[in-house]
Design an enzyme around this catalytic site. Structure first.
Site, PDB file in Angstrom:
ATOM      1  N   ASP A  33       4.423 -18.390 109.915  1.00  0.00           N
ATOM      2  CA  ASP A  33       3.349 -18.841 109.031  1.00  0.00           C
ATOM      3  C   ASP A  33       2.079 -19.051 109.841  1.00  0.00           C
ATOM      4  O   ASP A  33       2.137 -19.414 111.021  1.00  0.00           O
ATOM      5  CB  ASP A  33       3.753 -20.157 108.346  1.00  0.00           C
ATOM      6  CG  ASP A  33       2.988 -20.399 107.050  1.00  0.00           C
ATOM      7  OD1 ASP A  33       1.739 -20.347 107.080  1.00  0.00           O
ATOM      8  OD2 ASP A  33       3.618 -20.662 106.018  1.00  0.00           O
ATOM      9  N   TYR A 145      -5.765  -9.336  94.415  1.00  0.00           N
ATOM     10  CA  TYR A 145      -4.372  -9.773  94.479  1.00  0.00           C
ATOM     11  C   TYR A 145      -3.488  -8.861  93.638  1.00  0.00           C
ATOM     12  O   TYR A 145      -2.423  -8.419  94.084  1.00  0.00           O
ATOM     13  CB  TYR A 145      -4.283 -11.220  93.983  1.00  0.00           C
ATOM     14  CG  TYR A 145      -2.901 -11.820  94.069  1.00  0.00           C
ATOM     15  CD1 TYR A 145      -2.378 -12.220  95.294  1.00  0.00           C
ATOM     16  CD2 TYR A 145      -2.133 -12.011  92.930  1.00  0.00           C
ATOM     17  CE1 TYR A 145      -1.114 -12.791  95.375  1.00  0.00           C
ATOM     18  CE2 TYR A 145      -0.870 -12.578  93.001  1.00  0.00           C
ATOM     19  CZ  TYR A 145      -0.364 -12.961  94.226  1.00  0.00           C
ATOM     20  OH  TYR A 145       0.888 -13.522  94.294  1.00  0.00           O
ATOM     21  N   THR A 180       4.184 -25.206  92.230  1.00  0.00           N
ATOM     22  CA  THR A 180       4.030 -25.564  93.640  1.00  0.00           C
ATOM     23  C   THR A 180       2.827 -26.498  93.755  1.00  0.00           C
ATOM     24  O   THR A 180       2.131 -26.757  92.766  1.00  0.00           O
ATOM     25  CB  THR A 180       3.775 -24.314  94.502  1.00  0.00           C
ATOM     26  OG1 THR A 180       2.538 -23.711  94.071  1.00  0.00           O
ATOM     27  CG2 THR A 180       4.902 -23.295  94.364  1.00  0.00           C
TER      28      THR A 180
END
Length: 245
Positions: A33, A145, A180
């Site tokens: 990450d 995206y 999330t």
């Protein structure tokens, strides 16, 4: 030997859920990450998770993550979850291309390193790319995206065809809205509207995505490759009702 998996973008959100699900099953997980986790791993799983900080689109960094995974166990899976969520419009084509390129590179580099390691070890392996319902049905304002995720789904099918003879499976999960911290920050104030987009009447949970990813990585999915599996509560199947008000 223990099984090992690399999960990109695994420090938070959907990626973190995937990491926790795999580690709970006894898999050794290397998280790749750009940023370190903001919260610690559960005590009972901390020893099964290792973090490499860096860009998953950087070949050198991705190779380092693969090295760590192979040191921890037999590398058998790779999850390309990392993504860049940045909007751009066609009045700035240079920026559009940059965002698309970054997102596609995250998946291409991951696929390249994973396939290379599986072939070198002469072992079967599984790659799971994280896509979106937007690859098929774009949301206004998210052109880069949506375009990138469509490319990721094409990559998934092509890599599955090219490397099936090597015993390598490549699949994707196409997500609907998943709850999330990012979702809560952007969309939680519109619960009724977001729920209405999904035939199941709610948005998804991170654990629900993690279950499907874990299955695709497992031997239980040994004859599944080149598939894009919607994990979207039916969002991609829902059409607009002309009589709905």
């Amino acid at each position: 030997m223990e099984r090992a998996v690399v999960v990109t973008g695994g420090s938070r959100g959907v990626g973190r859920g995937i990491v926790l699900r795999l580690a709970a099953d006894g898999t050794r997980v290397v998280v790749l990450d750009a940023e370190p986790p903001t919260e610690p791993w559960p005590t009972d799983l901390a020893g099964r998770v290792e973090v490499v900080v860096g860009s998953a689109a950087d070949l050198t960094v991705a190779e380092r993550a693969a090295d760590r995974a192979e040191a921890a166990g037999a590398l058998m899976g790779w999850v390309n979850n990392a993504a860049v969520f940045q909007d751009a419009t066609l009045d700035d084509p240079t920026r559009v291309v940059e965002v698309i390129t970054t997102n596609v590179a995250l998946a291409v580099v991951g696929c390249s390193v994973a396939v290379g390691r599986f072939v070198a070890a002469r072992t079967p392996g599984s790659v799971v790319n994280v896509s979106s319902h937007q690859a098929q049905r774009a949301v206004r304002g998210a052109l880069p995206y949506a375009t990138a995720k469509a490319a990721v789904e094409g990559l998934t099918r092509a890599a599955a065809v090219d490397h099936g003879p090597d015993g390598i499976r490549v699949n994707a999960v196409a997500l609907g809205s998943i709850r999330t911290a990012r979702y809560d920050g952007l969309l939680a104030a519109q619960p009724a509207q977001m729920a209405a987009l999904h035939p199941l009447g709610r948005v998804g949970e991170v654990d629900e995505v993690a279950e499907v990813v874990a299955w695709l990585l497992s031997d239980a999915a040994s004859f599944v490759t080149g598939a894009v599996i919607p994990v979207d509560g039916g969002r991609s199947a829902r059409g607009a009702d002309p009589e709905e008000r």
